[in-house]
Write a protein that holds these residues in place. Structure first.
Motif, PDB file in Angstrom:
ATOM      1  N   GLY B 110     -10.044   3.981  -0.386  1.00 15.42           N
ATOM      2  CA  GLY B 110     -10.780   5.220  -0.543  1.00 15.42           C
ATOM      3  C   GLY B 110     -11.047   5.889   0.791  1.00 15.42           C
ATOM      4  O   GLY B 110     -11.785   6.865   0.872  1.00 15.42           O
ATOM      5  N   GLN B 111     -10.438   5.357   1.844  1.00 15.91           N
ATOM      6  CA  GLN B 111     -10.674   5.915   3.173  1.00 15.91           C
ATOM      7  C   GLN B 111      -9.489   6.739   3.636  1.00 15.91           C
ATOM      8  O   GLN B 111      -8.370   6.584   3.149  1.00 15.91           O
ATOM      9  CB  GLN B 111     -10.890   4.782   4.155  1.00 15.91           C
ATOM     10  CG  GLN B 111     -12.006   3.888   3.705  1.00 15.91           C
ATOM     11  CD  GLN B 111     -12.809   3.373   4.852  1.00 15.91           C
ATOM     12  OE1 GLN B 111     -12.257   2.987   5.870  1.00 15.91           O
ATOM     13  NE2 GLN B 111     -14.113   3.380   4.680  1.00 15.91           N
ATOM     14  N   GLY B 162      -4.110   9.645   3.073  1.00 16.07           N
ATOM     15  CA  GLY B 162      -4.674   8.496   3.781  1.00 16.07           C
ATOM     16  C   GLY B 162      -3.661   7.729   4.604  1.00 16.07           C
ATOM     17  O   GLY B 162      -3.978   6.676   5.144  1.00 16.07           O
ATOM     18  N   PRO B 211      -8.732  10.811   1.530  1.00 17.97           N
ATOM     19  CA  PRO B 211      -8.947   9.417   1.125  1.00 17.97           C
ATOM     20  C   PRO B 211      -7.779   8.858   0.320  1.00 17.97           C
ATOM     21  O   PRO B 211      -7.161   9.563  -0.475  1.00 17.97           O
ATOM     22  CB  PRO B 211     -10.201   9.498   0.243  1.00 17.97           C
ATOM     23  CG  PRO B 211     -10.230  10.901  -0.256  1.00 17.97           C
ATOM     24  CD  PRO B 211      -9.624  11.752   0.829  1.00 17.97           C
ATOM     25  N   ARG B 213      -6.434   6.835  -2.621  1.00 18.23           N
ATOM     26  CA  ARG B 213      -6.923   6.385  -3.937  1.00 18.23           C
ATOM     27  C   ARG B 213      -5.790   5.697  -4.686  1.00 18.23           C
ATOM     28  O   ARG B 213      -4.665   5.624  -4.205  1.00 18.23           O
ATOM     29  CB  ARG B 213      -7.416   7.594  -4.732  1.00 18.23           C
ATOM     30  CG  ARG B 213      -8.564   8.322  -4.056  1.00 18.23           C
ATOM     31  CD  ARG B 213      -9.545   8.859  -5.089  1.00 18.23           C
ATOM     32  NE  ARG B 213     -10.752   9.355  -4.443  1.00 18.23           N
ATOM     33  CZ  ARG B 213     -10.881  10.609  -3.994  1.00 18.23           C
ATOM     34  NH1 ARG B 213      -9.896  11.483  -4.145  1.00 18.23           N
ATOM     35  NH2 ARG B 213     -11.999  10.985  -3.405  1.00 18.23           N
TER      36      ARG B 213
END
Lengths: 411, 235
Positions: B110-111, B162, B211, B213
């Motif tokens: 999620g980053q 990401g 992010p 995902r």
């Protein structure tokens, strides 16, 4: 009923009666040829990556340029489908293709010359059964004057004579089988011997260890007193050849490729025969190398101290505090020639690039080692390699940070 | 004296037990896939979250079909990067499947990869191209194949949100120069050519701030977009 017609029927009946016998013979011959072709590792050079088997196109790098292995499928135009068994025999035995075309020794006929006619015929029979591929041969990319094939006449005159394998009646059948495979199809000398400026291996230094041209992997001595296989057991050698790992170390780089395509298919009897022969080689000192360097004691001591710190932090978790490894999982570094060989190319490259052990039937989900090239400076690589070469009874010389550059550029 | 001697060993034992428990939690069993693939995690991060080197992509949650195809491409020399090519050279398909499955099953962090400090206008340009494309240049939005969150679409569209800037721009450059290729018609090659250098950088910069995902399921619109690519968009 014309006599001709009768003769036809008769011939048909005869063929029908003999066919099953022939078919069984042929199948046995082809199976034998397939096994021998594996031990010769023909597929490895004669297949481009991702290409059709035996269709050629893989480049063999040499100091003189690149030689592309040709298509040896039975395709009549692009392969060797139009070759007779005699043609094939001459290529393997004499290094000459039909029409008197001299072949470059990147094709290891200097070893294959020892293959018997019977075995060559079996390989020929097998190669006629592989899928024909219409892949066109690629021109070699050699520098002048090496690009002139006719000059091979001089090379062959100086460095090559067709030979036959002479069994030694005083030795066991296993020893003789091992000698035949090592000298002939196994072409172990092609990598494990030093080469002169003309790319030839000489009989005197056979198996004394060699740096593989243009690849910078070192194939260690198989017969040196300090570092050869003298202290290995036959079982350990056979295990290394068949599975890529043993209690003494694991294979990597070009030797992993040989195990993957070729040696893992050895029968147990042949693997042990090779081990028997290798262990009987007269022990010789490891020869000098152009890569030998002098490292002062004080520098070596500094490298070792720093290397010990790095080893504890980065390596001991897998290879153990005393370089003992974990049986069947992580190779030991103590008493391991891959670590201590006179030319330090291998431990340097392994630390930088890491890698998976070769997968074999015995080891289908191999373990791996991380690459350290991105997280270690040349100084650190030199330090940790110096440390493992000089610890736990290992006696390899120290490695200079400048030497690391040589191998990093090839990455 | 006596109570103390009894007391000390007990805390020591408790500490030992705790230590052992921690050690077990930190280091997976020797006979685990995690331990076998230390070479992968050494560069791509312990949880596949991406490496210390910005050219090493994150792998967590990437669709298994995509991952497996890439490993096979490296093996065949169809995707060029010498270190990866050497890694997978002598590994069987079953093992490559297992490794692809392993990373596919790891939950994305999620980053974002962190971005590269690009100017707001550049990021805005990247965002527009990624989400809407540019009809005037016949440039489809990245989202039409990589999913509305740009985190991939099962089974074979990779997540690109990401990923580090350096990795994304290197890949776009490779599609443009033809060192990375897919079946004809090669959609990514067309995208890279139409984007050109500046816009490639803008898209890569914006994606690296997004992010990571989990990939989304295939839907009709994505299927239709992928069907215009060679081999049905399979990588």
């Amino acid at each position: 009923m014309s006599p001709r017609w009768l003769r036809g029927i008769f011939a048909l009946l005869l063929v029908a009666a003999l066919a099953p016998v022939h078919a069984a013979d042929d199948a046995a011959l082809v199976a034998k040829g397939e096994y021998l072709a594996r031990i010769g590792d023909c597929v490895s050079c004669h297949t481009a990556r991702g290409g059709e088997p035996f269709a050629g196109g893989r480049g063999i790098p040499t100091p003189f340029g690149t030689v592309y292995a040709p298509n040896i499928t039975p395709d009549r135009t692009h392969g060797i489908g139009a070759w007779s068994a005699d043609d094939f025999w001459r290529a393997l035995h004499e290094g000459v293709a039909p029409g008197g075309v001299l072949l470059y020794p990147a094709f290891p006929y200097t070893s294959y010359t020892y293959v018997t006619r019977e075995d060559a015929d079996a390989i020929y029979a097998y190669l006629r059964t592989v899928q024909p591929a219409s892949h066109k041969n690629r021109e070699n990319d050699l520098r002048f004057p090496y690009s002139v094939r006719a000059l091979l006449l001089g090379w062959q005159g100086l460095y090559f004579k067709p030979a036959t394998f002479a069994p030694d009646p005083r030795r066991s059948p296993a020893w003789n089988r091992g000698a035949y495979l090592v000298q002939g199809l196994g072409h172990c000398a092609a990598c494990h011997s030093p080469r002169n400026a003309m790319g030839a291996t000489d009989a005197e230094n056979r198996y004394a260890g060699g740096l593989i041209p243009e690849q910078d992997w070192y194939a260690p001595s198989l017969n040196s007193a300090e570092a050869g296989l003298g202290t290995w057991s036959e079982d350990e050698i056979a295990a290394l050849l068949k599975t890529g790992r043993s209690a003494r170390g694991a294979t990597f780089g070009p030797m992993s490729e040989v195990v993957f395509h070729s040696l893992q298919y050895l029968t147990d009897a042949d693997a042990h025969a090779i081990a028997t022969y290798l262990k009987s080689l007269p022990q010789q000192p490891e020869p000098r190398s152009a890569r030998d360097v002098y490292v002062s004691r004080s520098l070596a001591a500094r490298l070792t101290t720093r290397g010990a710190e790095i080893y504890r932090k980065e390596c001991a978790g897998c290879h153990g505090d005393r370089g003992e490894g974990v049986a069947g999982i992580y190779p030991p570094l103590a008493n391991n020639q891959a670590v201590t060989a006179r030319v330090p190319a291998n431990p340097i490259r392994i630390v930088m690039q890491g890698g998976f052990q070769v997968a074999t039937a015995a080891n289908p989900r191999p373990y791996s080692m991380p690459s350290f090239a991105d997280r270690m400076s040349d100084d650190d690589v030199a330090a940790v390699v110096t440390y493992i070469r000089a610890s736990w009874g290992n006696k390899g010389r120290a490695v200079l940070p400048d030497e690391i550059k040589l191998y990093r550029s090839g990455e | 004296m006596r109570p103390r001697t009894r007391y000390v060993p007990r805390t020591a034992l408790a500490a030992l037990a705790l230590g052992a428990a921690c050690a077990v939690a930190a280091a997976p069993a020797l006979d685990s896939l995690e331990r076998r693939i230390a070479a992968c995690t050494g560069c791509h991060g312990e949880r596949g979250q991406g490496g210390r080197n910005d050219y090493n992509p994150r792998l967590e949650g990437q669709p298994e079909g995509y991952m497996y195809a890439q490993l096979k491409h490296y093996q065949a020399g169809a995707r060029a990067y010498p270190r990866m090519e050497a890694m997978v050279q002598f590994l069987p398909d079953a093992y490559l499947h297992e490794i692809a499955q392993y990373f596919a099953a790891l939950p994305p962090s999620g980053q974002a990869a962190g971005g590269v400090g690009a100017a707001p206008a550049v990021l805005e340009r990247g965002r527009t191209l990624a989400l809407r494309g540019d009809a005037a240049r016949k440039l489809d939005a990245c989202a039409s194949c990589h999913g509305s969150e740009l985190s991939g679409v099962l089974p074979t569209s990779p997540g690109i949100a990401g990923q580090p800037y350096a990795y994304l721009s290197a890949q776009l450059g490779a599609w443009q120069s033809g060192t990375r290729r897919a079946a004809h018609p090669d959609c990514m090659a067309a995208v890279a050519h139409r984007l050109g250098g500046r816009d490639m950088q803008a898209v890569a910069a914006w994606l690296s701030t997004q992010p990571a995902r989990a990939p989304q399921a295939m839907d009709a619109a994505t299927r239709e977009a992928l069907s215009r690519c060679g081999n049905g968009g399979a990588p």
